[in-house]
Design an enzyme around this catalytic site. Structure first.
Site, PDB file in Angstrom:
ATOM      1  N   CYS A 248     -34.992  29.120   5.329  1.00 31.46           N
ATOM      2  CA  CYS A 248     -34.700  29.605   3.982  1.00 31.46           C
ATOM      3  C   CYS A 248     -34.065  30.988   4.079  1.00 31.46           C
ATOM      4  O   CYS A 248     -34.353  31.763   4.997  1.00 31.46           O
ATOM      5  CB  CYS A 248     -35.975  29.689   3.147  1.00 31.46           C
ATOM      6  SG  CYS A 248     -36.801  28.099   2.888  1.00 31.46           S
TER       7      CYS A 248
ATOM      8  N   HIS B 209     -30.505  25.400  17.292  1.00 34.18           N
ATOM      9  CA  HIS B 209     -31.295  24.911  16.167  1.00 34.18           C
ATOM     10  C   HIS B 209     -32.340  23.896  16.609  1.00 34.18           C
ATOM     11  O   HIS B 209     -33.155  23.447  15.804  1.00 34.18           O
ATOM     12  CB  HIS B 209     -30.382  24.302  15.106  1.00 34.18           C
ATOM     13  CG  HIS B 209     -29.457  25.298  14.486  1.00 34.18           C
ATOM     14  ND1 HIS B 209     -28.156  25.448  14.909  1.00 34.18           N
ATOM     15  CD2 HIS B 209     -29.642  26.207  13.504  1.00 34.18           C
ATOM     16  CE1 HIS B 209     -27.580  26.402  14.187  1.00 34.18           C
ATOM     17  NE2 HIS B 209     -28.458  26.877  13.337  1.00 34.18           N
TER      18      HIS B 209
ATOM     19  N   GLU C 232     -19.977  27.354  16.855  1.00 34.58           N
ATOM     20  CA  GLU C 232     -21.002  26.345  17.097  1.00 34.58           C
ATOM     21  C   GLU C 232     -20.314  25.027  17.423  1.00 34.58           C
ATOM     22  O   GLU C 232     -19.463  24.561  16.666  1.00 34.58           O
ATOM     23  CB  GLU C 232     -21.883  26.178  15.864  1.00 34.58           C
ATOM     24  CG  GLU C 232     -22.804  27.365  15.621  1.00 34.58           C
ATOM     25  CD  GLU C 232     -23.729  27.138  14.450  1.00 34.58           C
ATOM     26  OE1 GLU C 232     -24.956  27.100  14.662  1.00 34.58           O
ATOM     27  OE2 GLU C 232     -23.227  27.005  13.339  1.00 34.58           O
TER      28      GLU C 232
END
Length: 811
Positions: free
Chosen positions: A570, A750, A719
């Protein structure tokens, strides 16, 4: 009377309950049963908020444990084969392995690729379609949520992504559209199952109708929806579009066999007359008049004026809504305890937007006097009334144009004019945003012309071909130099110390001392690992945008304005509340201190002007281009101060460049004209031997390659690991490929999975086939803030050793 509904609601919970529960489950601290209970509580609260605001239909199916597109991949049985292990025993863990490569059960595996959801900062999991892809409906989770809502007394409106949009979002080995015949039976079966539950309306999202679609995709809508309409039985279908004008696709949308169409009147208010004219006699028109992607109160007076004749004519066939799902807004303004009342009065989070819909519904009721406020008070013509859902709120004046200096009169202070006292680390730790402003009237135009002549000559004096030899001579870096993207793990201790400082439990000097110790440790670890270009680790930063907003005048910062970026990640976007300027240096002392600890170069780390703009809640009374230039002025001062402090490699990250791009091709050039120029402006005055880096996140690089080249950065990092390096092909394409230097991410940060050294060597060898060795850098996909030091240390060691191996083999 006009009806109210929404397309979707935030799923993180008012206190980020979902994030906390997800991460606790992944760490093994709570059971799956406990995690499921948190999700049920969030859904119950979301539905109750909608009922409290008078919405007759509550939206169901907008909840996701990680991502709504991933929900549909499981819904249609399109999970790639590598995730099949253990699926029968634990579907939720299979879901998490698709999303992040690891779950409490099952073996680690390469996670699915992520990319941006249209032009937002939300990331979705890209569906992977194989040749001859088969689909099989697995609808238990959606049907269970419908029954869950019904059992609590709610009238459920399920929402699903439409078949054309779902296929468009995926990555196929061949033509994704060719999979439509195989997919449609799942939709037919799903609608039949939903009809059996007793629901009356189903929302089908087709946002690709706002794109420049190829003819074959446009033509496919009629046949697909004919089949869907036939299967709907007693159901009524609401076709939802958002994020862009429909233009040539508007007649198509209303001609489909659907019972209603939703249009985004925030992004395309000019299409309301055409949509009204295209509306069939039996159809509902849903108008998105509240901005689902910003936090300003709506101009209800304007919408009362524009919608009153339509409301009188359509009655219950007019539905009022937000422009898109409220996923992109914070949850509840009542959780903000420190914002001044004058600022609170101008804001509306998701729950307050529900109440604005109720208020607008009241204003549009038959017989309601146009000159009367909802409470019956005298209306001077610009009152928007009160926001009933926020305790203690009061009616305020309506929206007036922002009174600001012209852009030509805002001249940034010369870097040479800064005093030494402004450079102390203790003075730049946590500055609050400053200026409040008058109300907001949306500004429709946005072009390079709106920022005058200042950006027209933003190029560095020397072209890259002249700069590169000077930079190589200065830095003497090896072939395949290794570096990271900037941030290092934000440990529990670091977060605790930051909370203690903000609450006044420790002094500012104690806080600064702790940050210096964190920076020193980051430098020590990097030297042990053998990285070539170091970073200071960004221990002082809570977020790559919020931090800079705290240092700049013109921003306001919230305590609980969280929105979901992806999964459990978030962000808390700052609010641009006024004209932006830099009162003092923001990063110089941290970078200077880090450089004093090592003989290796340490990168200065900045977030670029376009990303700060796109990852903030922007003003709506002036063009975005003007706010962007104001940020660029401030950053240029910072860049020159870094250079003067001896920092000769400066990274200016622009991961949000692509997402600010309008969805229509005809509007691309206007955006890139000012966005790219603002980036160049930040570094246009540095010396030729100063090396400028930038970083970009998951994106369709093919579509914006000309703009990326025009940034004129000496080195770009991207990325690329999750796409199996397919994104890299854009940089090896036309005209000899990307002309400057590039660092494709060689492992996915990630995912908690630690890459093997041999895997990284093989990846570098593959990259070297398309990128010249002398232009190739070695780095992770993105910043390492969200990972643990245990993961980071092993991963970076393997990366450095892989670079050394590749140097020897490839050289």
């Amino acid at each position: 009377m006009a009806q109210t509904h929404i397309l979707g609601y935030p799923r993180i919970g008012a206190g980020r309950e979902l994030k906390k529960a997800q991460e606790a489950y992944w760490r093994g601290e709570i059971s799956q049963r406990e995690l499921l209970a948190v999700g049920a509580d969030i859904r119950r609260n979301n539905w109750q908020a909608q009922r409290d605001a008078g919405l007759e239909l509550v939206t169901v199916g907008d909840f996701a444990w990680y991502d709504q597109v991933l929900n549909h991949t499981l819904l249609f049985g399109a999970v790639p084969a590598r995730f099949a292990q253990g699926a029968a025993d634990n579907k939720l863990d299979q879901y998490f392995r698709v999303a992040r490569g690891r779950a409490p059960s099952g073996e680690p595996v390469a996670a699915s690729a992520m990319t941006k959801w249209f032009d937002t900062n939300y990331h979705y999991l890209v569906p992977e379609f194989s040749t001859g892809q088969q689909f099989a409906l697995d609808s238990d989770w959606l049907l269970d949520e419908v029954r869950e809502a019904q059992s609590q007394g709610y009238k459920a409106k399920p929402v699903v992504i439409g078949p054309l949009t779902y296929l468009w979002l995926g990555r196929a080995e061949g033509d994704a559209l060719a999979l439509l015949p195989a997919l449609l039976p799942c939709y037919e079966q799903l609608l039949q199952q939903l009809a059996d539950t007793g629901v009356t309306w189903v929302q089908i999202d087709e946002p690709i109708l706002g794109l420049d679609l190829p003819a074959a995709w446009r033509d496919a809508f009629a046949g697909a929806y004919r089949r869907i309409g036939d299967a709907a039985q007693s159901l009524k279908l609401l076709l939802a579009t958002y994020f862009s004008p429909l233009r040539e696709n508007l007649p198509l949308a209303f001609e489909l066999p659907v019972d209603g169409v939703h249009i985004d009147c925030v992004r395309a208010s000019e299409e309301l007359p055409a949509a009204t004219a295209a509306l069939r006699d039996e159809q509902v028109l849903s108008v998105g008049v509240l901005n689902g992607r910003n936090i300003w109160r709506a101009d209800l007076v304007r919408w009362r004026r524009e919608l009153k004749p339509l409301a009188d004519r359509l009655g219950e066939r007019l539905w009022l809504s937000a422009s898109c799902s409220l996923l992109h807004c914070p949850v509840d303004l009542d959780t903000e305890k420190k914002l001044p009342e004058a600022q609170l009065q101008k804001l509306a989070y998701s729950r307050q937007k529900l109440c604005e819909l109720k208020e607008l519904q009241t204003l549009l009721q038959p017989g309601h006097l146009v000159g009367a406020s909802p409470a019956g008070e005298k209306d001077t013509g610009d009152s928007t009334g009160s926001i009933a859902c926020r305790a203690g709120s009061h009616s305020t004046d309506g929206y007036t144009p922002f009174e600001s200096d012209s852009i030509d009169s805002v001249v940034g202070a010369s870097p040479a004019g800064e005093t030494d006292s402004a450079n102390s680390a203790a003075s730049i730790v946590c500055r609050a945003g400053s200026h409040s402003t008058d109300g907001y009237t949306r500004f429709e135009s946005d072009s390079i012309d709106s920022v005058g002549d200042e950006l027209k000559d933003s190029w560095r004096p020397q072209p890259y071909a002249e700069r590169a030899p000077l930079q190589r001579q200065r830095w003497q870096l090896p072939l395949l130099p290794t570096t990271t993207i900037g941030s290092f793990p934000q440990t529990d201790l670091l977060r605790q110390v930051r909370r203690q400082f903000r609450s006044g439990e420790i002094s500012e000097q104690d806080y600064v001392d702790h940050l210096r110790a964190e920076i020193a440790e980051a430098i020590r670890r990097q030297e042990i690992l053998g990285l070539d270009v170091l970073v200071h680790g960004e221990a002082e930063r809570n977020d790559m945008v919020e931090y800079f907003g705290e240092q700049l005048d013109g921003f306001v910062h919230t305590g609980n304005g969280w929105v979901q970026s992806y999964g459990s990640r978030c962000v808390k976007p700052p609010i641009i509340f006024g004209d932006i300027s830099r009162p003092q240096p923001m990063t110089v002392e941290w970078s200077r201190y880090a450089q004093s600890l090592t003989k290796k170069p340490v990168k200065g780390m900045l977030t670029g002007p376009v990303t700060i703009l796109n990852w903030s809640f922007p003003r709506e009374d002036i063009p975005r281009s003007e706010s962007c230039l104001q940020i660029a002025r401030a950053l240029r001062q910072e860049v020159l101060d870094l250079e003067a402090a001896g920092i000769g490699i400066i990274q200016i990250d622009e991961p949000a460049l692509r997402e600010g791009l309008p969805l229509r091709q005809s509007e691309h050039r206007g955006y890139f004209d000012w966005a790219v120029a603002c980036f160049r402006y930040t570094c246009s005055q540095v010396k030729a031997e100063t090396q400028i880096h930038t970083h970009m996140c998951y994106s369709n690089f093919n579509a914006i390659m000309d703009a990326i080249v025009a940034l004129d950065a000496d080195v770009i990092t991207i990325e690329s690991a999750r796409s199996d390096l397919q994104l890299l092909l854009a940089f090896a394409g036309k005209n000899g490929g990307y002309p400057n230097e590039i660092g494709p991410g060689i492992y996915d940060i990630h995912s908690p999975n630690v890459p093997e050294r041999a895997e990284l060597v093989a990846r570098l060898q593959k990259i070297a086939e398309v990128i010249p060795l002398e232009k190739l850098w070695v780095n992770p996909d993105c910043g390492l803030k969200t990972r643990s030091w245990a993961e980071v240390g092993t991963s970076l060691l393997n990366m450095v050793e892989a670079a050394r191996t590749a140097r020897a083999e490839l050289a």
